[in-house]
Scaffold this motif. Structure first.
Motif, mmCIF file in Angstrom:
data_model
loop_
_atom_site.group_PDB
_atom_site.id
_atom_site.type_symbol
_atom_site.label_atom_id
_atom_site.label_comp_id
_atom_site.label_asym_id
_atom_site.label_seq_id
_atom_site.Cartn_x
_atom_site.Cartn_y
_atom_site.Cartn_z
ATOM 1 N N GLN A 161 3.919 5.635 -5.577
ATOM 2 C CA GLN A 161 3.823 5.699 -7.033
ATOM 3 C C GLN A 161 2.780 6.728 -7.467
ATOM 4 O O GLN A 161 3.000 7.485 -8.418
ATOM 5 C CB GLN A 161 3.486 4.310 -7.602
ATOM 6 N N GLU A 162 1.664 6.774 -6.771
ATOM 7 C CA GLU A 162 0.622 7.762 -7.092
ATOM 8 C C GLU A 162 1.136 9.171 -6.827
ATOM 9 O O GLU A 162 0.919 10.084 -7.632
ATOM 10 C CB GLU A 162 -0.641 7.480 -6.267
ATOM 11 N N ALA A 163 1.834 9.361 -5.711
ATOM 12 C CA ALA A 163 2.402 10.678 -5.406
ATOM 13 C C ALA A 163 3.399 11.090 -6.474
ATOM 14 O O ALA A 163 3.456 12.259 -6.886
ATOM 15 C CB ALA A 163 3.065 10.658 -4.031
ATOM 16 N N GLN A 164 4.193 10.138 -6.957
ATOM 17 C CA GLN A 164 5.157 10.424 -8.010
ATOM 18 C C GLN A 164 4.440 10.842 -9.286
ATOM 19 O O GLN A 164 4.856 11.784 -9.962
ATOM 20 C CB GLN A 164 6.045 9.201 -8.271
ATOM 21 N N ARG A 165 3.346 10.159 -9.628
ATOM 22 C CA ARG A 165 2.589 10.527 -10.840
ATOM 23 C C ARG A 165 2.026 11.941 -10.717
ATOM 24 O O ARG A 165 2.087 12.738 -11.650
ATOM 25 C CB ARG A 165 1.449 9.519 -11.076
ATOM 26 N N GLU A 225 0.830 -1.203 0.000
ATOM 27 C CA GLU A 225 0.000 0.000 0.000
ATOM 28 C C GLU A 225 0.868 1.257 0.000
ATOM 29 O O GLU A 225 0.560 2.234 -0.692
ATOM 30 C CB GLU A 225 -0.931 -0.007 1.216
ATOM 31 N N VAL A 226 1.946 1.244 0.763
ATOM 32 C CA VAL A 226 2.869 2.387 0.789
ATOM 33 C C VAL A 226 3.488 2.579 -0.589
ATOM 34 O O VAL A 226 3.575 3.701 -1.102
ATOM 35 C CB VAL A 226 3.960 2.193 1.868
ATOM 36 N N ARG A 227 3.923 1.483 -1.222
ATOM 37 C CA ARG A 227 4.504 1.570 -2.556
ATOM 38 C C ARG A 227 3.502 2.170 -3.541
ATOM 39 O O ARG A 227 3.831 3.061 -4.332
ATOM 40 C CB ARG A 227 4.947 0.188 -3.033
ATOM 41 N N ASN A 228 2.261 1.702 -3.490
ATOM 42 C CA ASN A 228 1.233 2.238 -4.389
ATOM 43 C C ASN A 228 0.998 3.729 -4.143
ATOM 44 O O ASN A 228 0.852 4.505 -5.088
ATOM 45 C CB ASN A 228 -0.080 1.466 -4.229
#
Length: 107
Positions: free
Chosen positions: A84-88, A78-81
């Motif tokens: 990744q969303e924050a990066q997008r 969940e943290v990784r997801n």
């Protein structure tokens, strides 16, 4: 058994002595050897029961540790997801701030 072994007197109820003597005859042993064998079997069974209890406790402990590990792995997923969303989102914001050819000042 050698005579240097420790000896002690053991009083048995008559019924138990009769059963022990009969079992000794059936097993072609002395009454003493039969009693020792039966006591040894009793303690061996107790050791097995205790070993199984220790094994079962270990299985529960390992199961709990595995469940905790799986939960941690799910949390990390969940943290990784989220990262990744924050990066997008960050990439999209940066892209919107970059000048495009249309918005570049003309010289």
């Amino acid at each position: 058994m050698s005579r240097t072994d420790s000896h002690f007197n053991l009083r048995l109820p008559k019924e138990l002595k009769v059963k022990l003597t009969a079992a000794a005859r059936e097993n072609d042993r002395s009454t003493t050897t039969e009693a020792i064998a039966r006591l040894g079997e009793t303690f061996a069974r107790q050791d097995i029961v205790e070993a199984k209890a220790a094994r079962d406790a270990l299985v529960v402990e390992l199961s709990n540790a595995l469940q905790a590990g799986l939960s941690a792995a799910e949390d990390l997923g969940e943290v990784r997801n989220a990262l990744q969303e924050a990066q997008r989102v960050s990439d999209a914001k940066l892209a919107s701030l970059r000048p495009t050819k249309e918005n570049e000042p003309k010289q």
